[in-house]
Design an enzyme around this catalytic site. Structure first.
Site, PDB file in Angstrom:
ATOM      1  N   ASP A  10       0.853  -1.183   0.000  1.00 15.70           N
ATOM      2  CA  ASP A  10       0.000   0.000   0.000  1.00 15.70           C
ATOM      3  C   ASP A  10       0.893   1.238   0.000  1.00 15.70           C
ATOM      4  OD1 ASP A  10      -1.686   2.123   0.656  1.00 15.70           O
ATOM      5  OD2 ASP A  10      -2.708   1.036   2.262  1.00 15.70           O
ATOM      6  N   ILE A  11       0.763   2.076  -1.012  1.00 16.01           N
ATOM      7  CA  ILE A  11       1.624   3.260  -1.106  1.00 16.01           C
ATOM      8  C   ILE A  11       1.434   4.187   0.095  1.00 16.01           C
ATOM      9  CG2 ILE A  11       0.059   4.690  -2.494  1.00 16.01           C
ATOM     10  CD1 ILE A  11       2.750   5.418  -4.100  1.00 16.01           C
ATOM     11  N   ASN A  24      -5.076  14.185 -10.405  1.00 17.25           N
ATOM     12  CA  ASN A  24      -5.731  14.716 -11.599  1.00 17.25           C
ATOM     13  C   ASN A  24      -5.435  16.213 -11.676  1.00 17.25           C
ATOM     14  OD1 ASN A  24      -7.760  16.152 -10.031  1.00 17.25           O
ATOM     15  ND2 ASN A  24      -8.748  14.174  -9.713  1.00 17.25           N
ATOM     16  N   VAL A  33      -5.238   5.759  -6.522  1.00 15.27           N
ATOM     17  CA  VAL A  33      -4.136   6.186  -5.657  1.00 15.27           C
ATOM     18  C   VAL A  33      -4.424   7.563  -5.068  1.00 15.27           C
ATOM     19  CG1 VAL A  33      -1.699   6.878  -5.650  1.00 15.27           C
ATOM     20  CG2 VAL A  33      -2.390   4.775  -6.795  1.00 15.27           C
ATOM     21  N   ASP A  34      -4.942   8.467  -5.883  1.00 15.72           N
ATOM     22  CA  ASP A  34      -5.238   9.826  -5.437  1.00 15.72           C
ATOM     23  C   ASP A  34      -6.192   9.813  -4.243  1.00 15.72           C
ATOM     24  OD1 ASP A  34      -5.204  12.622  -5.491  1.00 15.72           O
ATOM     25  OD2 ASP A  34      -6.578  12.779  -7.188  1.00 15.72           O
ATOM     26  N   GLY A 120      -3.656   3.015 -13.934  1.00 17.28           N
ATOM     27  CA  GLY A 120      -4.915   2.590 -13.320  1.00 17.28           C
ATOM     28  C   GLY A 120      -6.094   3.069 -14.136  1.00 17.28           C
ATOM     29  N   TYR A 122      -6.576   5.720 -15.659  1.00 22.62           N
ATOM     30  CA  TYR A 122      -6.221   6.437 -16.881  1.00 22.62           C
ATOM     31  C   TYR A 122      -5.852   5.509 -18.028  1.00 22.62           C
ATOM     32  CZ  TYR A 122      -6.346  11.141 -14.802  1.00 22.62           C
ATOM     33  OH  TYR A 122      -6.731  12.331 -14.240  1.00 22.62           O
TER      34      TYR A 122
END
Length: 167
Positions: A10-11, A24, A33-34, A120, A122
């Site tokens: 997990d980042i 974005n 992620v964002d 992801g 995108y």
């Protein structure tokens, strides 16, 4: 120039100086992620985004904010190209990694964790996204000493590992 390593996990749980957010253009949080970084970092991340990026951020560029409640010191936000929406210029994807490392250098970061930018929602093809990440990280002159590419799932971890070892 650092040698990237693949890490499955997990980042938002990475103990590094900076985590990279695949943001974005609006810089107000989102999905993937964002969304995970904004949820884990808490409201301080969004407040800093609003203050530092009142007009958002251009595709291919990067900037930083506080990491809020994350175990890292900073979040380096970068906006990848949206392949699914027709943004297919690979130079923009390469720029995300280059600019993120430049921002990390400005901050004095010695360690950084990247997601696979644009791979992801995108829709950038994952193998090419991994190749762009690995090649760019290896090519950029930076003071960053440790670079992780974080994969949330086993298939992506295996793909990144394969790209690292085969290039």
């Amino acid at each position: 120039m650092p040698e990237p390593i693949a890490v499955q996990g997990d980042i938002t749980a990475q103990h590094v100086d900076a985590v990279v957010n695949a943001a974005n253009n609006a810089m107000r949080g989102g999905g993937g992620v964002d969304g995970a970084i904004h949820r884990a970092g808490g409201p301080a991340v969004l407040r800093d985004c609003i203050a530092r990026f009142p007009n958002g951020l251009a595709t291919g560029d990067a900037g930083w904010t506080t990491a809020g409640d994350l175990p890292s010191r900073w979040v380096v936000h970068t906006v990848g190209p949206n392949f699914s929406a027709g943004e297919r210029d690979r130079a923009l994807l390469v720029s995300c990694y280059r600019r993120s490392l430049e921002v990390a250098d400005e901050l004095g970061a010695e360690s950084i964790a990247f997601p696979l930018i644009s791979a992801g929602v995108y829709g950038w093809p994952k193998r090419d996204a991994a190749a762009a990440a690995v090649d760019t990280i290896r090519a950029v002159e930076t003071a960053v000493q440790a670079v992780r590419i974080i994969a949330f799932d086993t298939a992506t971890f295996d793909l990144i590992t394969d790209v690292i070892t085969s290039r």
